[in-house]
Enzyme design. Sequence first.
Site, PDB file in Angstrom:
ATOM      1  N   ASP A 282       1.018  -1.129   0.044  1.00 25.20           N
ATOM      2  CA  ASP A 282      -0.034  -0.027   0.163  1.00 25.20           C
ATOM      3  C   ASP A 282       1.083   1.201   0.075  1.00 25.20           C
ATOM      4  OD1 ASP A 282      -2.342   1.706   0.374  1.00 25.20           O
ATOM      5  OD2 ASP A 282      -1.697   1.726   2.506  1.00 25.20           O
TER       6      ASP A 282
ATOM      7  N   ASP B 239       0.171   5.185   0.746  1.00 28.28           N
ATOM      8  CA  ASP B 239       0.003   6.050   1.938  1.00 28.28           C
ATOM      9  C   ASP B 239      -0.291   5.214   3.291  1.00 28.28           C
ATOM     10  OD1 ASP B 239      -0.128   7.844   0.032  1.00 28.28           O
ATOM     11  OD2 ASP B 239      -2.193   8.087  -0.166  1.00 28.28           O
TER      12      ASP B 239
END
Length: 171
Positions: A12, A14
Amino acid sequence: MGGSLQPAVFFDRDGVLNVDSEYLFEIDKFLWIYGAIEAVKAVNDAGYLAFVITNQSGVARGLYEEADIHRLHDWMASQLAARGARIDAFEYCPFHPDGLVDRYRRVSDRRKPQPGMIMDLLKTFPVDVSRSFVVGDRPSDIEAARAAGLTGHVFVDGNLRDFILPLLANG
């Protein structure tokens, strides 16, 4: 044929590779998570593919454009390259069912917790699913991993490289 498959780490973005500041798209606001560049390099050095899978509903919300995402990802890639690291592919989902921008207002199987971004990468790259995993910071990341048949690991904080190294050793 099986020998040509490579394990992969699906990051992922952020909250995992960079500090999560709401709807980040500006390079000057980007902050790498501690150990993130070293983590990507460790993944590369271990012979794993490295991917980014990121929901970017800010596009649907009219806060920034897809071009801004490409600009930021190109900058990230250059920062990584300067340290001998690389992301093999960046995938993002600009769609959101509550979006303000008509062409991005829809449900998408690429929006986590749906596994579409992962599934698209599995179609494109020779990934050994049994040795691959997702690193995320939210339940939606782990749900997407599970839906794609992958293990998901939750990164909360600390040094991302120190978090990744034992996971690579287990592979």
